[in-house]
Motif scaffolding. Structure first.
Motif, PDB file in Angstrom:
ATOM      1  N   PHE A  40       0.816  -1.223   0.000  1.00  0.00           N
ATOM      2  CA  PHE A  40       0.000   0.000   0.000  1.00  0.00           C
ATOM      3  C   PHE A  40       0.845   1.266   0.000  1.00  0.00           C
ATOM      4  O   PHE A  40       0.337   2.353  -0.258  1.00  0.00           O
ATOM      5  CB  PHE A  40      -0.904   0.020   1.247  1.00  0.00           C
ATOM      6  CG  PHE A  40      -0.109   0.164   2.514  1.00  0.00           C
ATOM      7  CD1 PHE A  40       0.412  -0.948   3.149  1.00  0.00           C
ATOM      8  CD2 PHE A  40       0.193   1.421   3.022  1.00  0.00           C
ATOM      9  CE1 PHE A  40       1.218  -0.815   4.280  1.00  0.00           C
ATOM     10  CE2 PHE A  40       0.985   1.562   4.156  1.00  0.00           C
ATOM     11  CZ  PHE A  40       1.495   0.440   4.775  1.00  0.00           C
ATOM     12  N   LYS A  41       2.131   1.157   0.308  1.00  0.00           N
ATOM     13  CA  LYS A  41       2.960   2.362   0.455  1.00  0.00           C
ATOM     14  C   LYS A  41       3.020   3.197  -0.824  1.00  0.00           C
ATOM     15  O   LYS A  41       3.293   4.385  -0.759  1.00  0.00           O
ATOM     16  CB  LYS A  41       4.353   2.012   0.954  1.00  0.00           C
ATOM     17  CG  LYS A  41       4.334   1.586   2.417  1.00  0.00           C
ATOM     18  CD  LYS A  41       5.605   1.940   3.116  1.00  0.00           C
ATOM     19  CE  LYS A  41       5.542   1.605   4.589  1.00  0.00           C
ATOM     20  NZ  LYS A  41       5.342   0.148   4.840  1.00  0.00           N
ATOM     21  N   ASN A  67       9.575  -1.802   2.087  1.00  0.00           N
ATOM     22  CA  ASN A  67       8.552  -1.359   1.143  1.00  0.00           C
ATOM     23  C   ASN A  67       8.521   0.151   0.949  1.00  0.00           C
ATOM     24  O   ASN A  67       8.139   0.623  -0.112  1.00  0.00           O
ATOM     25  CB  ASN A  67       7.191  -1.857   1.607  1.00  0.00           C
ATOM     26  CG  ASN A  67       7.101  -3.369   1.506  1.00  0.00           C
ATOM     27  OD1 ASN A  67       7.716  -3.967   0.630  1.00  0.00           O
ATOM     28  ND2 ASN A  67       6.357  -3.995   2.398  1.00  0.00           N
ATOM     29  N   GLY A 166       2.595  -0.628  11.885  1.00  0.00           N
ATOM     30  CA  GLY A 166       4.045  -0.552  12.102  1.00  0.00           C
ATOM     31  C   GLY A 166       4.305   0.772  12.809  1.00  0.00           C
ATOM     32  O   GLY A 166       4.239   0.878  14.028  1.00  0.00           O
ATOM     33  N   GLY A 167       4.521   1.822  12.003  1.00  0.00           N
ATOM     34  CA  GLY A 167       4.655   3.164  12.570  1.00  0.00           C
ATOM     35  C   GLY A 167       3.318   3.883  12.662  1.00  0.00           C
ATOM     36  O   GLY A 167       3.243   5.000  13.165  1.00  0.00           O
ATOM     37  N   GLY A 168       2.280   3.276  12.120  1.00  0.00           N
ATOM     38  CA  GLY A 168       0.940   3.845  12.231  1.00  0.00           C
ATOM     39  C   GLY A 168       0.521   4.732  11.065  1.00  0.00           C
ATOM     40  O   GLY A 168      -0.510   5.402  11.138  1.00  0.00           O
ATOM     41  N   GLY A 169       1.281   4.731   9.982  1.00  0.00           N
ATOM     42  CA  GLY A 169       0.908   5.517   8.806  1.00  0.00           C
ATOM     43  C   GLY A 169      -0.299   4.922   8.094  1.00  0.00           C
ATOM     44  O   GLY A 169      -1.225   5.641   7.717  1.00  0.00           O
ATOM     45  N   LEU A 170      -0.279   3.622   7.943  1.00  0.00           N
ATOM     46  CA  LEU A 170      -1.408   2.938   7.299  1.00  0.00           C
ATOM     47  C   LEU A 170      -2.676   3.135   8.128  1.00  0.00           C
ATOM     48  O   LEU A 170      -3.725   3.506   7.603  1.00  0.00           O
ATOM     49  CB  LEU A 170      -1.089   1.446   7.140  1.00  0.00           C
ATOM     50  CG  LEU A 170      -2.227   0.560   6.629  1.00  0.00           C
ATOM     51  CD1 LEU A 170      -2.700   1.001   5.257  1.00  0.00           C
ATOM     52  CD2 LEU A 170      -1.790  -0.905   6.585  1.00  0.00           C
ATOM     53  N   SER A 220       8.242  -5.394   8.645  1.00  0.00           N
ATOM     54  CA  SER A 220       7.467  -4.227   8.192  1.00  0.00           C
ATOM     55  C   SER A 220       6.745  -3.542   9.348  1.00  0.00           C
ATOM     56  O   SER A 220       6.316  -2.408   9.225  1.00  0.00           O
ATOM     57  CB  SER A 220       6.403  -4.635   7.174  1.00  0.00           C
ATOM     58  OG  SER A 220       6.994  -4.980   5.976  1.00  0.00           O
ATOM     59  N   GLU A 265       2.958 -10.902   2.947  1.00  0.00           N
ATOM     60  CA  GLU A 265       3.904 -10.604   4.035  1.00  0.00           C
ATOM     61  C   GLU A 265       3.366 -10.992   5.402  1.00  0.00           C
ATOM     62  O   GLU A 265       2.155 -10.967   5.615  1.00  0.00           O
ATOM     63  CB  GLU A 265       4.185  -9.096   4.062  1.00  0.00           C
ATOM     64  CG  GLU A 265       5.485  -8.732   3.419  1.00  0.00           C
ATOM     65  CD  GLU A 265       6.007  -7.386   3.911  1.00  0.00           C
ATOM     66  OE1 GLU A 265       5.911  -7.064   5.107  1.00  0.00           O
ATOM     67  OE2 GLU A 265       6.503  -6.656   3.053  1.00  0.00           O
ATOM     68  N   ALA A 267       3.220  -9.193   7.909  1.00  0.00           N
ATOM     69  CA  ALA A 267       2.379  -8.096   8.409  1.00  0.00           C
ATOM     70  C   ALA A 267       0.920  -8.347   8.028  1.00  0.00           C
ATOM     71  O   ALA A 267       0.004  -8.149   8.832  1.00  0.00           O
ATOM     72  CB  ALA A 267       2.853  -6.768   7.825  1.00  0.00           C
ATOM     73  N   CYS A 293      -1.838  -5.994   3.400  1.00  0.00           N
ATOM     74  CA  CYS A 293      -1.009  -4.808   3.173  1.00  0.00           C
ATOM     75  C   CYS A 293       0.143  -4.987   2.197  1.00  0.00           C
ATOM     76  O   CYS A 293       0.588  -4.024   1.583  1.00  0.00           O
ATOM     77  CB  CYS A 293      -0.507  -4.273   4.502  1.00  0.00           C
ATOM     78  SG  CYS A 293       0.058  -5.574   5.629  1.00  0.00           S
TER      79      CYS A 293
HETATM   80  C1  LIG Z   1       4.924  -0.337   5.977  1.00  0.00           C
HETATM   81  C2  LIG Z   1       4.144  -1.568   6.077  1.00  0.00           C
HETATM   82  C3  LIG Z   1       3.304  -1.825   7.186  1.00  0.00           C
HETATM   83  C4  LIG Z   1       3.190  -0.888   8.360  1.00  0.00           C
HETATM   84  O1  LIG Z   1       2.707   0.368   7.978  1.00  0.00           O
HETATM   85  P1  LIG Z   1       2.880   1.633   8.913  1.00  0.00           P
HETATM   86  O2  LIG Z   1       2.373   2.757   8.105  1.00  0.00           O
HETATM   87  O3  LIG Z   1       4.333   1.755   9.238  1.00  0.00           O
HETATM   88  O4  LIG Z   1       2.074   1.364  10.126  1.00  0.00           O
HETATM   89  C5  LIG Z   1       2.557  -2.981   7.191  1.00  0.00           C
HETATM   90  N1  LIG Z   1       2.637  -3.866   6.178  1.00  0.00           N
HETATM   91  C6  LIG Z   1       3.405  -3.663   5.107  1.00  0.00           C
HETATM   92  C7  LIG Z   1       3.426  -4.680   4.041  1.00  0.00           C
HETATM   93  C8  LIG Z   1       4.181  -2.511   5.011  1.00  0.00           C
HETATM   94  O5  LIG Z   1       4.960  -2.310   3.943  1.00  0.00           O
END
Ligand SMILES: *Cc1c(COP(=O)(O)O)cnc(C)c1O
Length: 298
Positions: A40-41, A67, A166-170, A220, A265, A267, A293
């Motif tokens: 999703f990034k 990612n 992860g960092g909470g951006g998603l 991730s 992944e 995650a 994700c």
């Molecule tokens: C970056 C990432 C996450 C975590 O996203 P955050 O925005 O850091 O919370 C989760 N899954 C995948 C596959 C990612 O690339």
């Protein structure tokens, strides 16, 4: 001029027959693993780079071998900007080659992300380049929020959303999108693995706190401290923190590959493990949306 929509894909959202039968619920899967760089990034980092390019930046620096670095390199190639990605020594060769394929310059530095990030930030202060955070910027959240608009436009309205943190951006982007859609009372399950549970720690403390180390295999999700915005959202939107074991995430990835034919992944496996494991809180809902994700980079 290139548009934001040119930097990511509208991904498949489908109802998984196997998961519906297993749970006797409607389970919808949003396949963010189909993005050009595998996660999703592309959405958020694409928008960030595009807007910064409009402000005049022509050179970017990213500090992720994961990612975020791939998405940043993809965006910059398409925008026609230069990018340097600083990756730690532990980054697999295959990854480095993928980033180079996107015409990014790669610098291998430091034993972990923190050390690579220090160099990236230093390079930015000494040049006219723009630093790209992997998760902590309003433009990144706005870009990620397109995921929810896409789901709404496709006619879906879940009563629970499951998403990895992860960092909470998603998470911040998903909630921004839900607020924009008027889905203000729809529960969000924010999933981490043990040993990468910096969001759970932040919610307990009421502010972002640094956890001592990342011991989970879900790299991730390995931000030691989350973005403040992700914590703020918990005072506005119904968010439930969930921490799962690596082994459950691994097992969910295997099941997903067997039944849905996609390698995803860890995650994503963390989120899916709440479905395969029939988490009692999540199973209170009828229509459950799971954000898958990212694809497996193995
Ligand atoms: C970056 C990432 C996450 C975590 O996203 P955050 O925005 O850091 O919370 C989760 N899954 C995948 C596959 C990612 O690339």
């Amino acid at each position: 001029m290139i548009q934001h929509q040119d930097l990511y894909r509208n991904t498949l959202c489908y109802s998984s027959q196997h998961l519906c039968q297993l749970t006797e619920k409607e389970i919808w899967i949003k396949m963010e693993s189909q993005q050009p760089s595998g996660s999703f990034k592309n959405r958020g980092i694409g928008l960030f780079c595009l807007e910064k390019a409009k402000e005049g930046f022509r050179q970017f620096v990213s500090s992720s071998g994961g990612n975020a670095g791939c998405a940043a390199a993809y965006a910059c190639k398409n925008i026609g900007a230069k990018i340097t990605v600083v990756v730690p020594k532990s980054t697999p060769k295959k990854r480095i080659n993928l980033i180079r394929q996107e015409e990014a310059e790669v610098i291998i530095h430091g034993n972990d992300w923190q050390e690579a990030d220090q160099l990236a930030r230093k390079m930015v202060t000494e040049s006219k380049a723009c630093y790209i955070s992997p998760f902590d910027d309003p433009l990144i959240w706005k870009g990620h929020a397109t995921m929810i608009k896409e789901i709404k436009d496709a006619g879906y309205k879940p009563d629970a959303v499951v998403v990895a943190v992860g960092g909470g951006g998603l998470l911040s982007g998903v909630i921004e999108g839900m607020q924009d859609a008027g889905w203000t009372d729809i529960s969000v399950y924010a999933v981490e693995t043990e040993g990468a549970d910096s969001y759970a720690a932040a919610l307990r403390a009421g502010i972002p706190v640094e956890i001592p180390a990342i011991t989970s295999a879900a790299k991730s999700l390995g931000a030691r401290k989350v973005a403040e915005q992700a914590v703020k959202w918990a005072t506005v939107h119904p968010i439930v923190s969930k921490v799962v074991k690596d082994e459950d995430a691994i097992s969910a990835c295997k099941k997903f590959e067997n039944h849905e034919g996609e390698k995803v992944e860890l995650a994503a496996g963390a989120s899916l493990s709440l479905i395969y494991g029939m988490d009692p809180d999540v199973m209170k809902h009828q229509r459950i949306l799971v954000v898958v994700c990212g694809e497996s980079s193995e």
